[in-house]
Design a protein around this motif. Sequence first.
Motif, PDB file in Angstrom:
ATOM      1  N   ILE A  76      -3.272  -0.069   2.893  1.00 18.91           N
ATOM      2  CA  ILE A  76      -1.955  -0.168   3.534  1.00 18.91           C
ATOM      3  C   ILE A  76      -1.696  -1.605   3.982  1.00 18.91           C
ATOM      4  O   ILE A  76      -0.589  -2.124   3.835  1.00 18.91           O
ATOM      5  N   SER A  77      -2.733  -2.241   4.509  1.00 12.92           N
ATOM      6  CA  SER A  77      -2.591  -3.621   4.971  1.00 12.92           C
ATOM      7  C   SER A  77      -2.141  -4.525   3.830  1.00 12.92           C
ATOM      8  O   SER A  77      -1.242  -5.354   3.992  1.00 12.92           O
ATOM      9  N   LYS A  78      -2.754  -4.337   2.667  1.00  7.65           N
ATOM     10  CA  LYS A  78      -2.381  -5.148   1.504  1.00  7.65           C
ATOM     11  C   LYS A  78      -0.984  -4.783   1.009  1.00  7.65           C
ATOM     12  O   LYS A  78      -0.210  -5.645   0.587  1.00  7.65           O
ATOM     13  N   ALA A  79      -0.664  -3.492   1.047  1.00 11.06           N
ATOM     14  CA  ALA A  79       0.601  -3.019   0.483  1.00 11.06           C
ATOM     15  C   ALA A  79       1.808  -3.499   1.289  1.00 11.06           C
ATOM     16  O   ALA A  79       2.811  -3.917   0.723  1.00 11.06           O
ATOM     17  N   VAL A  80       1.723  -3.400   2.618  1.00 12.63           N
ATOM     18  CA  VAL A  80       2.899  -3.714   3.446  1.00 12.63           C
ATOM     19  C   VAL A  80       2.811  -5.089   4.106  1.00 12.63           C
ATOM     20  O   VAL A  80       3.697  -5.469   4.860  1.00 12.63           O
ATOM     21  N   GLU A  81       1.704  -5.813   3.817  1.00 13.17           N
ATOM     22  CA  GLU A  81       1.535  -7.176   4.321  1.00 13.17           C
ATOM     23  C   GLU A  81       1.555  -7.230   5.846  1.00 13.17           C
ATOM     24  O   GLU A  81       2.270  -8.014   6.462  1.00 13.17           O
ATOM     25  N   LEU A  86      -0.076   6.188   6.379  1.00 17.60           N
ATOM     26  CA  LEU A  86      -1.210   6.686   7.166  1.00 17.60           C
ATOM     27  C   LEU A  86      -1.206   8.206   7.185  1.00 17.60           C
ATOM     28  O   LEU A  86      -2.255   8.848   7.025  1.00 17.60           O
ATOM     29  N   LYS A  87      -0.041   8.797   7.355  1.00 15.02           N
ATOM     30  CA  LYS A  87       0.056  10.260   7.366  1.00 15.02           C
ATOM     31  C   LYS A  87      -0.321  10.850   6.012  1.00 15.02           C
ATOM     32  O   LYS A  87      -0.801  11.980   5.935  1.00 15.02           O
ATOM     33  N   MET A  88      -0.091  10.093   4.944  1.00 14.01           N
ATOM     34  CA  MET A  88      -0.417  10.566   3.593  1.00 14.01           C
ATOM     35  C   MET A  88      -1.897  10.387   3.266  1.00 14.01           C
ATOM     36  O   MET A  88      -2.355  10.813   2.211  1.00 14.01           O
ATOM     37  N   GLY A  89      -2.652   9.738   4.161  1.00 15.11           N
ATOM     38  CA  GLY A  89      -4.097   9.644   3.986  1.00 15.11           C
ATOM     39  C   GLY A  89      -4.598   8.360   3.373  1.00 15.11           C
ATOM     40  O   GLY A  89      -5.783   8.256   3.053  1.00 15.11           O
ATOM     41  N   PHE A  90      -3.725   7.362   3.162  1.00 16.32           N
ATOM     42  CA  PHE A  90      -4.183   6.112   2.583  1.00 16.32           C
ATOM     43  C   PHE A  90      -5.007   5.331   3.605  1.00 16.32           C
ATOM     44  O   PHE A  90      -4.767   5.415   4.810  1.00 16.32           O
ATOM     45  N   ASP A  91      -5.971   4.558   3.114  1.00 14.80           N
ATOM     46  CA  ASP A  91      -6.853   3.851   4.031  1.00 14.80           C
ATOM     47  C   ASP A  91      -6.193   2.569   4.549  1.00 14.80           C
ATOM     48  O   ASP A  91      -5.244   2.040   3.963  1.00 14.80           O
ATOM     49  N   GLN A 104       8.227  -0.596 -14.204  1.00 18.13           N
ATOM     50  CA  GLN A 104       7.204  -1.194 -15.065  1.00 18.13           C
ATOM     51  C   GLN A 104       5.861  -1.288 -14.347  1.00 18.13           C
ATOM     52  O   GLN A 104       4.809  -1.023 -14.924  1.00 18.13           O
ATOM     53  N   GLY A 105       5.927  -1.630 -13.052  1.00 19.04           N
ATOM     54  CA  GLY A 105       4.695  -1.707 -12.276  1.00 19.04           C
ATOM     55  C   GLY A 105       4.042  -0.353 -12.140  1.00 19.04           C
ATOM     56  O   GLY A 105       2.826  -0.226 -12.228  1.00 19.04           O
ATOM     57  N   LEU A 106       4.862   0.697 -11.960  1.00 16.04           N
ATOM     58  CA  LEU A 106       4.321   2.040 -11.820  1.00 16.04           C
ATOM     59  C   LEU A 106       3.661   2.506 -13.105  1.00 16.04           C
ATOM     60  O   LEU A 106       2.677   3.237 -13.074  1.00 16.04           O
ATOM     61  N   LYS A 107       4.183   2.093 -14.263  1.00 13.40           N
ATOM     62  CA  LYS A 107       3.630   2.524 -15.544  1.00 13.40           C
ATOM     63  C   LYS A 107       2.219   1.987 -15.756  1.00 13.40           C
ATOM     64  O   LYS A 107       1.485   2.477 -16.583  1.00 13.40           O
ATOM     65  N   GLN A 108       1.843   0.963 -15.036  1.00 15.32           N
ATOM     66  CA  GLN A 108       0.503   0.401 -15.186  1.00 15.32           C
ATOM     67  C   GLN A 108      -0.535   1.189 -14.411  1.00 15.32           C
ATOM     68  O   GLN A 108      -1.705   0.840 -14.406  1.00 15.32           O
ATOM     69  N   GLY A 109      -0.084   2.266 -13.794  1.00 14.79           N
ATOM     70  CA  GLY A 109      -1.014   3.117 -13.046  1.00 14.79           C
ATOM     71  C   GLY A 109      -0.595   3.191 -11.591  1.00 14.79           C
ATOM     72  O   GLY A 109      -0.102   2.209 -11.042  1.00 14.79           O
ATOM     73  N   LEU A 110      -0.785   4.353 -10.987  1.00 18.96           N
ATOM     74  CA  LEU A 110      -0.341   4.531  -9.610  1.00 18.96           C
ATOM     75  C   LEU A 110      -1.087   3.635  -8.633  1.00 18.96           C
ATOM     76  O   LEU A 110      -0.550   3.236  -7.610  1.00 18.96           O
ATOM     77  N   GLN A 111      -2.343   3.347  -8.933  1.00 20.42           N
ATOM     78  CA  GLN A 111      -3.098   2.462  -8.042  1.00 20.42           C
ATOM     79  C   GLN A 111      -2.442   1.094  -7.973  1.00 20.42           C
ATOM     80  O   GLN A 111      -2.063   0.609  -6.914  1.00 20.42           O
ATOM     81  N   GLN A 112      -2.277   0.470  -9.142  1.00 17.01           N
ATOM     82  CA  GLN A 112      -1.702  -0.867  -9.188  1.00 17.01           C
ATOM     83  C   GLN A 112      -0.217  -0.822  -8.890  1.00 17.01           C
ATOM     84  O   GLN A 112       0.322  -1.676  -8.188  1.00 17.01           O
ATOM     85  N   GLY A 113       0.450   0.224  -9.410  1.00 19.05           N
ATOM     86  CA  GLY A 113       1.895   0.321  -9.249  1.00 19.05           C
ATOM     87  C   GLY A 113       2.318   0.468  -7.803  1.00 19.05           C
ATOM     88  O   GLY A 113       3.286  -0.157  -7.381  1.00 19.05           O
ATOM     89  N   LEU A 114       1.604   1.309  -7.044  1.00 23.01           N
ATOM     90  CA  LEU A 114       1.977   1.502  -5.651  1.00 23.01           C
ATOM     91  C   LEU A 114       1.747   0.231  -4.847  1.00 23.01           C
ATOM     92  O   LEU A 114       2.581  -0.192  -4.060  1.00 23.01           O
ATOM     93  N   GLN A 115       0.605  -0.413  -5.067  1.00 20.47           N
ATOM     94  CA  GLN A 115       0.301  -1.622  -4.323  1.00 20.47           C
ATOM     95  C   GLN A 115       1.302  -2.744  -4.652  1.00 20.47           C
ATOM     96  O   GLN A 115       1.894  -3.347  -3.765  1.00 20.47           O
ATOM     97  N   GLN A 116       1.515  -2.993  -5.952  1.00 15.75           N
ATOM     98  CA  GLN A 116       2.419  -4.071  -6.340  1.00 15.75           C
ATOM     99  C   GLN A 116       3.861  -3.720  -6.014  1.00 15.75           C
ATOM    100  O   GLN A 116       4.641  -4.571  -5.580  1.00 15.75           O
ATOM    101  N   GLY A 117       4.192  -2.428  -6.231  1.00 16.52           N
ATOM    102  CA  GLY A 117       5.566  -2.002  -5.975  1.00 16.52           C
ATOM    103  C   GLY A 117       5.941  -2.145  -4.515  1.00 16.52           C
ATOM    104  O   GLY A 117       7.026  -2.607  -4.186  1.00 16.52           O
ATOM    105  N   LEU A 118       5.025  -1.746  -3.639  1.00 16.04           N
ATOM    106  CA  LEU A 118       5.292  -1.878  -2.212  1.00 16.04           C
ATOM    107  C   LEU A 118       5.430  -3.352  -1.828  1.00 16.04           C
ATOM    108  O   LEU A 118       6.292  -3.733  -1.053  1.00 16.04           O
ATOM    109  N   GLN A 119       4.577  -4.195  -2.413  1.00 17.08           N
ATOM    110  CA  GLN A 119       4.622  -5.613  -2.087  1.00 17.08           C
ATOM    111  C   GLN A 119       5.964  -6.218  -2.488  1.00 17.08           C
ATOM    112  O   GLN A 119       6.588  -6.946  -1.720  1.00 17.08           O
TER     113      GLN A 119
END
Length: 303
Positions: free
Chosen positions: A285-290, A276-281, A242-257
């Motif tokens: 990443i800091s927000k995603a993985v806490e 980091l290898k995939m090019g994310f800033d 469901q989180g991914l369906k809201q868009g990859l930007q929000q979905g990846l961040q919330q999903g990872l959290q």
Amino acid sequence: MENFNRLNDLYFKKLLGDKNRKNLTLSFLNAILNKDEREYFTDITFLDKDNEPLTLDGKLSKLDIRADLNDGTQVDIEVQVCPFKFMAERSLYYWSKMYSEQLEKSAEYKKLKKAIAINLLAFDYLEDEQDWHNIYNLLNVKSHNKLTDHIEIHFLELPKFTLKDMRKIRTSEAWLAYFSGRYTKKELEEIAMTTPAIKEAVEFENTFLQDKIERRAYEQREKAIRDYYSYMSAYKEEGLEQGLKQGLQQGLQQGLQQGLQQGKLEEKFRTATNLLKMGFDIETISKAVELSREKIQELSEKK
């Protein structure tokens, strides 16, 4: 090389985004835009897009070939390998930026030139369309008369493409056949016999694959794409669809959290390193993985 991905962003930009091979870019553009001998674009000037950062808006394969053509026409070619729900909105947004940026050079509206966005997609996007090539303009909803020819947005959907007759192949079909990756080496050689640009593209591909540095960069990028799909699959299995369906930007961040809340510190480090290898800033990443930005920076220096 079996299963060579010609939509790999690094390879695609080497092929069609290099001034040393602008004849190939012109061949692609003239074919896709259906230009006859009287209207052919004869020159192209590339604008550097290399300094733009990767984003989390679904644009996994980061590629913009941004250029000016000899008559002043603005053009942007984008490759998208990852299914993305809001392609139309994003394409229109970047088209508007391309069009409006012309006024930085001149404040006179009469000097604005046509702007064309071309989206080469590795997935089905336009559900109500059967053709592989669809073009959108600005039309009157009643009369269908065109308001202006300044806006033109193309969608090329590779899954819908089928080569009907090898003997009567058009240049646009030859390019789609090449990028689709569905045709054998022998079939591509047959296509190359009637389309010189494809012959040159195949020759460049062979040179590219023989370069150890280029091939290594290509393989790293392909690995990042595979890892990305692996992450998405895992998160969906954990109920984050469901989180991914809201868009990859929000979905990846919330999903990872959500997915990493129960994880161990070592798992966070491993995930951060892969992102980091995939090019994310670092901030994302800091927000995603806490983890702190300092820790992400430390991992970045070690990778």
